[in-house]
Design a protein around this motif. Structure first.
Motif, PDB file in Angstrom:
ATOM      1  N   LYS A 190       0.782  -1.259  -0.016  1.00 46.23           N
ATOM      2  CA  LYS A 190       0.045  -0.026   0.027  1.00 46.23           C
ATOM      3  C   LYS A 190       0.832   1.389   0.082  1.00 46.23           C
ATOM      4  O   LYS A 190       0.660   2.301  -0.577  1.00 46.23           O
ATOM      5  CB  LYS A 190      -0.815  -0.139   1.389  1.00 46.23           C
ATOM      6  CG  LYS A 190      -2.040   1.324   1.321  1.00 46.23           C
ATOM      7  CD  LYS A 190      -2.758   1.105   2.247  1.00 46.23           C
ATOM      8  CE  LYS A 190      -3.988   2.266   2.402  1.00 46.23           C
ATOM      9  NZ  LYS A 190      -4.764   2.271   3.630  1.00 46.23           N
ATOM     10  N   ALA A 191       2.042   1.410   0.719  1.00 44.47           N
ATOM     11  CA  ALA A 191       2.944   2.261   0.885  1.00 44.47           C
ATOM     12  C   ALA A 191       3.403   2.776  -0.547  1.00 44.47           C
ATOM     13  O   ALA A 191       3.534   3.886  -1.127  1.00 44.47           O
ATOM     14  CB  ALA A 191       3.758   2.058   1.987  1.00 44.47           C
TER      15      ALA A 191
ATOM     16  N   ALA B 147       2.708   1.498  -3.504  1.00 40.32           N
ATOM     17  CA  ALA B 147       1.849   1.667  -4.635  1.00 40.32           C
ATOM     18  C   ALA B 147       1.510   3.171  -4.795  1.00 40.32           C
ATOM     19  O   ALA B 147       1.197   3.558  -5.972  1.00 40.32           O
ATOM     20  CB  ALA B 147       0.382   0.759  -4.709  1.00 40.32           C
ATOM     21  N   GLU B 148       1.514   3.868  -3.910  1.00 37.82           N
ATOM     22  CA  GLU B 148       1.161   5.387  -3.759  1.00 37.82           C
ATOM     23  C   GLU B 148       2.407   6.206  -4.460  1.00 37.82           C
ATOM     24  O   GLU B 148       2.131   7.468  -4.418  1.00 37.82           O
ATOM     25  CB  GLU B 148       0.503   5.779  -2.674  1.00 37.82           C
ATOM     26  CG  GLU B 148      -0.696   5.132  -2.110  1.00 37.82           C
ATOM     27  CD  GLU B 148      -1.225   5.301  -1.032  1.00 37.82           C
ATOM     28  OE1 GLU B 148      -0.398   6.211  -0.210  1.00 37.82           O
ATOM     29  OE2 GLU B 148      -2.321   4.876  -0.615  1.00 37.82           O
ATOM     30  N   GLU B 149       3.618   5.620  -4.529  1.00 34.82           N
ATOM     31  CA  GLU B 149       4.710   6.232  -4.796  1.00 34.82           C
ATOM     32  C   GLU B 149       5.265   6.241  -6.275  1.00 34.82           C
ATOM     33  O   GLU B 149       5.003   5.464  -6.823  1.00 34.82           O
ATOM     34  CB  GLU B 149       5.985   5.957  -3.550  1.00 34.82           C
ATOM     35  CG  GLU B 149       5.496   6.259  -2.253  1.00 34.82           C
ATOM     36  CD  GLU B 149       5.526   7.457  -1.874  1.00 34.82           C
ATOM     37  OE1 GLU B 149       6.120   8.291  -2.487  1.00 34.82           O
ATOM     38  OE2 GLU B 149       4.590   7.989  -0.991  1.00 34.82           O
TER      39      GLU B 149
ATOM     40  N   THR C 174      11.150   7.064  -5.290  1.00 32.81           N
ATOM     41  CA  THR C 174      11.039   6.944  -3.800  1.00 32.81           C
ATOM     42  C   THR C 174      11.881   5.813  -3.079  1.00 32.81           C
ATOM     43  O   THR C 174      11.805   4.840  -3.350  1.00 32.81           O
ATOM     44  CB  THR C 174       9.627   6.657  -3.424  1.00 32.81           C
ATOM     45  OG1 THR C 174       8.848   8.013  -3.852  1.00 32.81           O
ATOM     46  CG2 THR C 174       9.331   6.651  -2.014  1.00 32.81           C
TER      47      THR C 174
ATOM     48  N   GLN D   2       6.122  -2.115 -10.656  1.00 37.15           N
ATOM     49  CA  GLN D   2       5.957  -0.840 -10.950  1.00 37.15           C
ATOM     50  C   GLN D   2       6.669  -0.526 -12.159  1.00 37.15           C
ATOM     51  O   GLN D   2       6.371   0.262 -13.128  1.00 37.15           O
ATOM     52  CB  GLN D   2       6.285   0.146  -9.732  1.00 37.15           C
ATOM     53  CG  GLN D   2       5.254   0.050  -8.538  1.00 37.15           C
ATOM     54  CD  GLN D   2       5.403   1.062  -7.682  1.00 37.15           C
ATOM     55  OE1 GLN D   2       6.639   1.278  -7.249  1.00 37.15           O
ATOM     56  NE2 GLN D   2       4.407   1.846  -7.189  1.00 37.15           N
TER      57      GLN D   2
ATOM     58  N   ASN E 264      -2.064  -2.062 -10.170  1.00 33.48           N
ATOM     59  CA  ASN E 264      -1.267  -1.241  -9.264  1.00 33.48           C
ATOM     60  C   ASN E 264      -1.861  -1.506  -7.763  1.00 33.48           C
ATOM     61  O   ASN E 264      -2.313  -0.960  -7.117  1.00 33.48           O
ATOM     62  CB  ASN E 264      -1.621   0.274  -9.385  1.00 33.48           C
ATOM     63  CG  ASN E 264      -0.717   1.050  -8.399  1.00 33.48           C
ATOM     64  OD1 ASN E 264       0.435   0.854  -8.233  1.00 33.48           O
ATOM     65  ND2 ASN E 264      -1.149   2.198  -7.991  1.00 33.48           N
TER      66      ASN E 264
ATOM     67  N   LYS F 240      -4.740  -3.485  -6.950  1.00 34.34           N
ATOM     68  CA  LYS F 240      -6.024  -3.072  -6.699  1.00 34.34           C
ATOM     69  C   LYS F 240      -6.643  -4.210  -5.504  1.00 34.34           C
ATOM     70  O   LYS F 240      -7.363  -3.744  -4.600  1.00 34.34           O
ATOM     71  CB  LYS F 240      -6.858  -3.331  -7.804  1.00 34.34           C
ATOM     72  CG  LYS F 240      -8.579  -3.168  -7.471  1.00 34.34           C
ATOM     73  CD  LYS F 240      -9.362  -3.377  -8.765  1.00 34.34           C
ATOM     74  CE  LYS F 240     -10.846  -3.083  -8.631  1.00 34.34           C
ATOM     75  NZ  LYS F 240     -11.409  -3.466  -9.743  1.00 34.34           N
TER      76      LYS F 240
END
Length: 266
Positions: A69-70, A72-74, A78, A104, A238, A240
């Motif tokens: 989760k961390a 996937a948002e970056e 990062t 990714q 990503n 889901k």
């Protein structure tokens, strides 16, 4: 103290205090994953997450979803920093983060094809070579050092799509493992073979202890293979769906775990 860096991936590991080590890495956005500590005052402004992995086991499994989760948002630059006074749980987290970030990278490469920037055949050849072909055998490799344990073979036989995930996770395990090829951590695949040899040569209470460590190491590798397969399946969306849901959809995995690890003597 310098941080351990996974070659070719923006993933690091170390023990507190981290500030001096983080100051030496590229000036990009950082995420800190605390396994057995709290974020130090000097880094309070850095986003941090609790991933309290056991010293030897891949538990709690929710830690994998916290990492996903961390990440996937970056963006791909990062940097993920895993903090633990024990090396093995830090290496476990590092391998998981590398697998998620690798998917990714695949997504980004394929997006360039869709935008007409790169050729599909050229891109897919790179993806295949980098992420889908096993690493070349080393002179002393055996089926076991390559992770061909009975429970892993049973997993691949039941779910053939797991094979590409195993290849991905094996690559990340090697990158996070022993130097100079890796980051300088424990190789979470070949350590199972080493523990088996030590257990066979031991006796009494030492043998009992080593058997427990062997089962823990095999369980850890088994779940990493599952996680690699999850990343390849869910990465294109990503992530889901969660790793927990991926496992729940494949109830035979829980049966394998109960048969080998729960019923086994730890």
């Amino acid at each position: 103290m310098d941080l351990r860096k996974v070659p070719g991936c923006h993933v690091y590991g170390g023990a507190t205090p981290l500030a001096a080590g983080i100051a030496k890495i590229p000036k990009e956005r950082n995420l800190i994953f605390n396994i057995d500590s709290e974020t130090e005052d000097a880094l309070k402004e850095v986003p941090s997450f609790k991933v309290p992995f056991d010293k030897e086991r891949p538990l709690p499994l929710e830690c994998f979803d916290t990492i996903v989760k961390a990440v996937a948002e970056e963006g791909d630059k990062t940097q993920c920093v895993f903090s633990s006074k024990d090396e093995i749980p830090a290496t476990l987290g590092m391998v998981a983060a590398c697998a998620a970030k690798s998917v990714q990278t695949i997504n980004k490469m394929r997006a360039l094809v869709e935008e007409g920037i790169t050729e599909k055949d050229w891109t897919e050849a790179i993806v295949k070579k980098t992420f889908e072909e096993p690493n070349p055998d080393k002179p002393n490799d055996t089926p076991l050092t390559k992770g061909e344990f009975d429970i892993v073979k049973a997993l691949v036989a039941k779910y053939p799509e797991v094979q590409v995930g195993k290849i991905l996770i094996d690559k990340m395990i090697d990158l996070a493992g022993a130097a100079p090829e890796g980051a300088g951590g424990t190789n979470l695949r070949t350590c199972v073979v080493d523990l088996q040899a030590k257990m066979d040569a031991a006796s009494g209470e030492e043998q009992v202890l080593l058997k427990r460590q062997l089962l823990n190491g095999l369980e850890r590798y088994f779940y990493l293979v599952c996680f690699g397969a999850y990343c390849r399946k869910e990465g294109p969306t990503n992530f889901k769906n969660t790793f927990a849901s991926w496992l729940a959809e494949r109830d035979s995995i829980a049966d394998m775990v109960r048969m080998v690890f729960v019923s086994g003597s730890r």
